[in-house]
Write an enzyme that holds these catalytic residues in place. Structure first.
Site, mmCIF file in Angstrom:
data_model
loop_
_atom_site.group_PDB
_atom_site.id
_atom_site.type_symbol
_atom_site.label_atom_id
_atom_site.label_comp_id
_atom_site.label_asym_id
_atom_site.label_seq_id
_atom_site.Cartn_x
_atom_site.Cartn_y
_atom_site.Cartn_z
ATOM 1 N N ASN A 1 -4.767 -19.860 -24.558
ATOM 2 C CA ASN A 1 -4.054 -20.651 -23.552
ATOM 3 C C ASN A 1 -2.883 -21.403 -24.170
ATOM 4 O OD1 ASN A 1 -5.813 -19.890 -21.534
ATOM 5 N ND2 ASN A 1 -6.944 -21.807 -21.486
ATOM 6 N N HIS B 1 -10.553 -19.239 -9.480
ATOM 7 C CA HIS B 1 -9.245 -18.643 -9.240
ATOM 8 C C HIS B 1 -8.867 -18.590 -7.764
ATOM 9 C CE1 HIS B 1 -6.332 -15.113 -9.351
ATOM 10 N NE2 HIS B 1 -5.854 -15.876 -10.301
ATOM 11 N N ARG C 1 -8.144 -26.178 -10.598
ATOM 12 C CA ARG C 1 -8.590 -25.763 -11.929
ATOM 13 C C ARG C 1 -7.648 -26.254 -13.017
ATOM 14 N NH1 ARG C 1 -7.162 -21.220 -14.912
ATOM 15 N NH2 ARG C 1 -6.249 -20.254 -13.077
ATOM 16 N N HIS D 1 3.339 -11.413 -5.250
ATOM 17 C CA HIS D 1 2.093 -11.907 -5.819
ATOM 18 C C HIS D 1 0.935 -11.777 -4.833
ATOM 19 C CE1 HIS D 1 -0.567 -15.268 -7.442
ATOM 20 N NE2 HIS D 1 -0.362 -14.535 -8.510
ATOM 21 N N TYR E 1 -13.677 -13.659 -12.778
ATOM 22 C CA TYR E 1 -12.777 -14.506 -11.991
ATOM 23 C C TYR E 1 -13.456 -14.798 -10.646
ATOM 24 C CZ TYR E 1 -8.465 -14.096 -14.787
ATOM 25 O OH TYR E 1 -7.507 -14.178 -15.764
ATOM 26 N N ARG F 1 3.863 -11.554 -15.495
ATOM 27 C CA ARG F 1 4.044 -12.061 -16.858
ATOM 28 C C ARG F 1 3.006 -11.507 -17.827
ATOM 29 N NH1 ARG F 1 4.488 -18.150 -16.780
ATOM 30 N NH2 ARG F 1 6.683 -17.739 -16.360
#
Length: 738
Positions: A84, A638, A610, A481, A514, A451
């Protein structure tokens, strides 16, 4: 073969600012900001987004520090933290530095200058990274040793183990190593981003002159080398020893510099700017432009230099000078650097040190009879809307089965699909290819600007094209998206539309860890909405309107704010009023100000986030009716959910959008409104459980500080909502069997 296309922007010039105009500073809709009684909240009513992100990663680190968690899961959280933070530097810190360098940076919402903000970010990140290294050295390394999982040093190995590693080095490592000298004939070499390197000082025994050389640690080899074989550690009581690859290399440097005396060596690592800046003026050349930018990414400027804390000051000074980094960008840390490599340890097959095995169950609405035969997804969808909750509901027996059955069903005429991220061996892509080869009309909108998945998505796009799928790369200036699938099936003399709208990607692997929602429906309004939206994405339909969807960039922000304003009106009329928002991040000022206005009107506002949260809860006169919670754990939270009490008749939306500028202004996002009353009621109950005082979570205060609440007043652990959801699926399965 169909030709891939990139649609021009079809959302209307007056509604959609250009990509370049919105890249660094977003022009927000004109909403009056929410002010306190003294009108003093105009500057500091928002928390800093970058610091908020660092606080999020600190919560991940807290999980690694939690002695009540399974040991190898703690190791995994330590690895996740490292990954991260790498991305944070590559994108967020790099982006801020670029804006400062180009004069585009502006003061933060609290009036902090960009330079001061960058200094604060770097210092906060440094403290976290030092803490991260100490957690490994002082907590997890000893705990692993107690379980006979050892991070060993070369000097601690017996002669036999050293001999075996020497032979492995000669056979597998030495041939791929390339030492690069630095002298008047050899300039300082390029150091690739995130590569681990050895800075080596050698001495000529004849002249006595010392020279510098750089040696890259090969990233195609295991970062941690198992001394005792690949299956070591897979049973309790059996010793598993690991040694870092760089230490194995360092012990044999004489093979790389024969005739020279190796004086010293030090590890270092560089992080570079890897944020893409693609010019999209020419839609036809988007693919080529992106491929060119991916090449440039490799040579982005450095934004962080990590060095071993015992590095020779002269070597450190040489690296700083040659790499062109500032002193505050140098992070001196105890070895080993790059703890992402701990993933090799966290993957050890020791069930006693991991979470209990989780088996995703088929949704009760897809497999009511619990037979071994795969459910007919189309028949189940005709019976009712099916709300899926992954990973508790199996992705493979629901969404994946839906598309695989669509590909093989002779009655299916066409499939339209968005792909933002998917796996390397994607059954979703295979299903689309099978459908195209069977003569069906197949449209795949592949977002090649996702990305760090850009290269993979380019490969998928070309594979799909070769199979005859019509590939669309999206709309100029926008990322697509949204998570959408539309299947058109002939049934008698009519065509029926089968739809899936989700909060997560069509990625079978990540769907196992997820947390996401998805809706399978044959509702005519949703089908019409998806048809219109896909027409926008692949062609020209600038003035489409939607019935059950909110779509960014045109109507999503304004639609949600309208709903919030309705809750304010309901509260003033004495009716039920409440807002619940569950997202990954909430930064958008217009949405936050609307929530502040709701709080000031007495509306109860609950936010479950989150990651980043720029909203400041609990400020008297501004946000005292707002509570913010964060849940982190086994699964990555998520999903995006938006719930409104609506005077006793709740309204719930699920979809792909976070409350960030990029989602609301620069992406095509879609939320769908649930219509089944049982689903709406279940969702409201679930959101209540997330917010319940008996549920373990982190609480955000008005100063931007997160505090973990995982034990009650009696010292007993609070309930873990993810464990509760796993148990609920097991209970449902048992009820079906009975």
């Amino acid at each position: 073969m169909d030709t891939p296309t990139v649609a021009a922007s079809t959302f209307g010039d007056s509604d959609m600012p250009s990509a370049r105009a919105t890249q660094d500073r977003i022009e927000l809709p004109e909403f009056e900001p929410a002010l306190g009684p003294s009108g003093d909240f105009t500057l500091d009513r928002f928390l800093d987004r970058e610091i908020s992100w660092l606080h999020f990663n600190a919560r991940v680190l807290e999980l690694a520090e939690d002695e009540d968690l399974h040991l190898l899961e703690r190791v995994n959280f330590l690895s996740i933290f490292a990954s991260n933070l790498d991305e944070f530097f590559m994108v967020r810190v790099a982006g801020l530095k670029r804006r400062i360098a180009t004069g585009l940076a502006v003061p933060s919402a609290a009036g902090v200058s960009p330079i001061d903000q960058l200094e604060h970010i770097l210092e906060s990140a440094r403290q976290l990274q030092v803490r991260h290294a100490h957690v490994f050295a002082e907590q997890l390394r000893p705990a692993l040793a107690h379980e006979q999982i050892l991070m060993t040093r070369w000097s601690d190995l017996d002669d036999r183990s050293q001999d075996e590693l020497y032979r492995w080095f000669i056979d597998q490592v030495f041939p791929v190593l390339t030492p690069l000298a630095v002298d008047p004939a050899h300039p300082f070499p390029y150091i690739s981003g995130l590569s681990l390197n050895l800075a080596v000082i050698v001495r000529n025994p004849v002249s006595g002159k010392e020279l510098f050389a750089r040696l890259k640690v090969p990233d195609m080899l295991p970062r941690l080398v198992s001394v005792d074989g690949p299956r070591a550690g897979n049973s309790a009581g059996r010793v598993a020893r690991f040694i870092t690859l760089e230490e194995v290399i360092a012990q044999h440097l004489e093979h790389l510099f024969p005739g020279m005396e190796v004086v010293e060596h030090h590890t270092f690592r560089v992080t570079r700017n890897e944020d893409l800046e693609v010019e999209e003026d020419d839609a036809e050349n988007l693919l080529q432009a992106l491929e060119k930018e991916l090449l440039r990414r490799r040579f982005g400027p450095p934004v962080r230099l990590e060095v071993a804390s015992d590095i020779n000051p002269a070597v450190r000074a040489l690296l700083v000078r040659e790499l062109g980094v500032e002193e505050d960008e140098v992070f001196a840390l105890p070895a080993p650097l790059d703890l992402r490599g701990l993933g090799a340890i966290s993957a050890i097959d020791r069930p006693d040190l991991h979470y209990p095995t989780q088996v995703a169950h088929t949704s009760r609405f897809l497999n009511e009879s619990e037979t071994s035969k795969a459910a007919n997804v189309f028949a189940a969808m005709r019976r009712r809307d099916i709300l899926l909750h992954h990973p508790y509901d199996s992705f493979s027996t629901s969404v994946q089965a839906f598309l695989e059955q669509a590909a093989s069903d002779p009655k299916v005429q066409a499939i339209k699909q968005t792909l933002y991220r998917t796996s390397g061996d994607s059954p979703i892509v295979d299903a689309l290819i099978d459908a195209a080869e069977a003569g069906k009309q197949v449209l795949a909108l592949v977002e090649i600007k996702a990305r760090f998945d850009e290269q993979a998505n380019i490969s998928w796009a070309r594979k799909l094209e070769q199979a005859g799928v019509h590939v669309v790369y999206g709309i100029v200036g926008l990322k697509t998206h949204s998570k959408l699938s539309l299947v058109i099936r002939r049934e008698g003399d009519r065509l029926r539309r089968y739809c899936h709208i989700g909060t997560g990607n069509y990625h079978p692997r990540t769907a196992r860890y997820y947390e996401d929602f998805g809706l399978l429906t044959t509702d005519d309004q949703v089908g019409e909405d998806l048809s219109r939206l896909f027409n926008q994405l692949s062609g020209y339909a600038p003035r489409s309107t939607f019935k059950r969807l909110l779509v960014a960039p045109r109507s999503l922000r304004s639609g949600l704010i309208d709903r919030i304003e309705q809750e304010i009106a309901n509260r003033r009329a004495g009716l039920d009023a409440r807002v619940v928002v569950k997202v990954n991040s909430i930064v958008d000022e217009a949405v936050i100000d609307a929530l502040y206005r709701a709080s000031q009107a007495g509306v109860s506002v609950d936010v479950i986030v989150r990651g980043i949260c720029a909203l400041r809860p609990g400020v008297p006169g501004l946000s005292e009716n707002i509570r913010v919670r964060s849940v982190l754990g086994r699964f990555l939270e998520h999903s995006r959910v938006f719930l409104f009490a609506n005077a006793g008749s709740p309204v719930v939306f699920i979809g792909s959008a976070d409350m960030m500028h990029r989602n609301l202004d620069r992406r095509v996002e879609a939320l769908v409104r649930l219509s089944n009353r049982e689903d709406i009621s279940d969702m409201a109950s679930l959101m209540d459980r997330y917010m319940d005082a008996g549920t373990a979570s982190w609480h955000l205060d008005s100063d931007g500080i997160w505090t973990r609440h995982n034990t009650g007043a009696d010292g007993e652990p609070l309930a873990d909502i993810q464990s509760w959801l796993l148990d609920s699926r097991r209970r449902q399965r048992g009820a079906v069997r009975r």
